[in-house]
Design a protein around this motif. Structure first.
Motif, PDB file in Angstrom:
ATOM      1  N   GLN A 167      37.578  24.503  51.022  1.00 19.83           N
ATOM      2  CA  GLN A 167      37.526  23.053  51.187  1.00 19.83           C
ATOM      3  C   GLN A 167      37.166  22.377  49.869  1.00 19.83           C
ATOM      4  N   PRO A 168      37.559  21.131  49.710  1.00 27.10           N
ATOM      5  CA  PRO A 168      37.161  20.391  48.506  1.00 27.10           C
ATOM      6  C   PRO A 168      35.645  20.429  48.329  1.00 27.10           C
ATOM      7  N   GLY A 169      35.226  20.635  47.089  1.00 27.23           N
ATOM      8  CA  GLY A 169      33.810  20.764  46.783  1.00 27.23           C
ATOM      9  C   GLY A 169      33.288  22.188  46.877  1.00 27.23           C
ATOM     10  N   GLY A 170      34.100  23.080  47.383  1.00 30.89           N
ATOM     11  CA  GLY A 170      33.686  24.469  47.545  1.00 30.89           C
ATOM     12  C   GLY A 170      33.849  25.281  46.273  1.00 30.89           C
ATOM     13  N   SER A 171      33.583  26.578  46.410  1.00 25.59           N
ATOM     14  CA  SER A 171      33.626  27.495  45.268  1.00 25.59           C
ATOM     15  C   SER A 171      34.439  28.739  45.606  1.00 25.59           C
ATOM     16  N   LEU A 172      35.028  29.297  44.567  1.00 19.10           N
ATOM     17  CA  LEU A 172      35.698  30.590  44.654  1.00 19.10           C
ATOM     18  C   LEU A 172      35.473  31.331  43.355  1.00 19.10           C
ATOM     19  N   ARG A 173      35.531  32.650  43.440  1.00 13.03           N
ATOM     20  CA  ARG A 173      35.423  33.473  42.238  1.00 13.03           C
ATOM     21  C   ARG A 173      36.632  34.384  42.166  1.00 13.03           C
ATOM     22  N   LEU A 174      37.354  34.278  41.065  1.00  9.25           N
ATOM     23  CA  LEU A 174      38.508  35.141  40.817  1.00  9.25           C
ATOM     24  C   LEU A 174      38.102  36.273  39.877  1.00  9.25           C
ATOM     25  N   SER A 175      38.684  37.432  40.119  1.00  3.99           N
ATOM     26  CA  SER A 175      38.445  38.571  39.240  1.00  3.99           C
ATOM     27  C   SER A 175      39.773  39.184  38.826  1.00  3.99           C
ATOM     28  N   CYS A 176      39.786  39.752  37.648  1.00  6.41           N
ATOM     29  CA  CYS A 176      40.984  40.414  37.129  1.00  6.41           C
ATOM     30  C   CYS A 176      40.553  41.698  36.443  1.00  6.41           C
ATOM     31  N   ALA A 177      41.220  42.780  36.806  1.00  2.00           N
ATOM     32  CA  ALA A 177      40.933  44.076  36.193  1.00  2.00           C
ATOM     33  C   ALA A 177      42.159  44.560  35.427  1.00  2.00           C
ATOM     34  N   ALA A 178      41.940  44.970  34.205  1.00  2.00           N
ATOM     35  CA  ALA A 178      43.016  45.501  33.362  1.00  2.00           C
ATOM     36  C   ALA A 178      42.927  47.009  33.307  1.00  2.00           C
ATOM     37  N   SER A 179      44.068  47.659  33.396  1.00  2.00           N
ATOM     38  CA  SER A 179      44.100  49.114  33.302  1.00  2.00           C
ATOM     39  C   SER A 179      45.363  49.536  32.572  1.00  2.00           C
ATOM     40  N   GLY A 180      45.358  50.778  32.109  1.00  2.00           N
ATOM     41  CA  GLY A 180      46.520  51.310  31.422  1.00  2.00           C
ATOM     42  C   GLY A 180      46.121  52.303  30.365  1.00  2.00           C
ATOM     43  N   SER A 181      47.100  52.670  29.549  1.00  2.00           N
ATOM     44  CA  SER A 181      46.812  53.601  28.461  1.00  2.00           C
ATOM     45  C   SER A 181      45.980  52.883  27.401  1.00  2.00           C
ATOM     46  N   ALA A 182      45.469  53.625  26.470  1.00  2.00           N
ATOM     47  CA  ALA A 182      44.509  53.089  25.512  1.00  2.00           C
ATOM     48  C   ALA A 182      44.987  51.777  24.915  1.00  2.00           C
ATOM     49  N   PHE A 183      44.166  50.764  25.061  1.00  2.00           N
ATOM     50  CA  PHE A 183      44.506  49.470  24.499  1.00  2.00           C
ATOM     51  C   PHE A 183      43.228  48.752  24.115  1.00  2.00           C
ATOM     52  N   SER A 184      43.368  47.833  23.206  1.00  2.00           N
ATOM     53  CA  SER A 184      42.242  46.971  22.856  1.00  2.00           C
ATOM     54  C   SER A 184      42.578  45.565  23.316  1.00  2.00           C
ATOM     55  N   ILE A 185      41.563  44.794  23.550  1.00  2.00           N
ATOM     56  CA  ILE A 185      41.742  43.446  24.070  1.00  2.00           C
ATOM     57  C   ILE A 185      41.475  42.434  22.967  1.00  2.00           C
ATOM     58  N   TYR A 186      42.470  41.595  22.719  1.00  2.00           N
ATOM     59  CA  TYR A 186      42.281  40.499  21.780  1.00  2.00           C
ATOM     60  C   TYR A 186      41.693  39.294  22.503  1.00  2.00           C
ATOM     61  N   THR A 187      42.263  38.976  23.656  1.00  2.00           N
ATOM     62  CA  THR A 187      41.723  37.900  24.464  1.00  2.00           C
ATOM     63  C   THR A 187      42.171  38.092  25.912  1.00  2.00           C
ATOM     64  N   MET A 188      41.369  37.604  26.828  1.00  2.00           N
ATOM     65  CA  MET A 188      41.753  37.551  28.238  1.00  2.00           C
ATOM     66  C   MET A 188      41.544  36.137  28.721  1.00  2.00           C
ATOM     67  N   GLY A 189      42.237  35.808  29.795  1.00  2.00           N
ATOM     68  CA  GLY A 189      42.075  34.457  30.293  1.00  2.00           C
ATOM     69  C   GLY A 189      42.793  34.229  31.601  1.00  2.00           C
ATOM     70  N   TRP A 190      42.770  32.980  32.023  1.00  2.00           N
ATOM     71  CA  TRP A 190      43.408  32.553  33.261  1.00  2.00           C
ATOM     72  C   TRP A 190      44.299  31.346  32.980  1.00  2.00           C
ATOM     73  N   HIS A 191      45.447  31.384  33.591  1.00  2.00           N
ATOM     74  CA  HIS A 191      46.358  30.250  33.606  1.00  2.00           C
ATOM     75  C   HIS A 191      46.649  29.932  35.069  1.00  2.00           C
TER      76      HIS A 191
END
Length: 116
Positions: A13-37
């Protein structure tokens, strides 16, 4: 190759809250940036928030003061805490990652609906 899996969307509902999560997996990698669109019906995809490995967190003006992006040190996850949600926040939210070679990866998206 990097895979991104989002979770946490839903109806709130309007005024409420939610929490989104994102998990990255795969072969060896480094992270430059993560984000949400997000992409609302009939609109272009837009940046919500980004958190680089080094540097400043960036928020869209429309979510400043209401959304908080975070990452746990050493973990390939990124969360988005969304408070004071408005109907105009309704959209599909996509997790985004740029790795150390500047390759872009996207999750499949999770739907957030803000409605009474």
């Amino acid at each position: 190759q990097v895979q991104l899996v989002e979770s946490g969307g839903g109806l709130v509902q309007p005024g409420g809250s939610l929490r989104l999560s994102c998990a990255a997996s795969g072969s060896a990698f480094s992270i430059y940036t993560m984000g949400w669109h997000r992409q609302a019906p009939g609109k272009q995809r837009e940046l919500v928030a980004t958190i680089p490995r080094r540097g400043s967190i960036n928020y869209a003006d429309s979510v400043k003061g209401r959304f908080t992006i975070s990452r746990q040190n050493g973990e390939n996850t990124v969360d988005l805490q969304m408070n004071s949600l408005k109907p105009e926040d309704t959209a599909v939210y996509y997790c985004h990652l740029i790795d150390g070679t500047y390759m872009n990866y996207w999750g499949k998206g999770t739907l957030v609906t803000v409605s009474s």
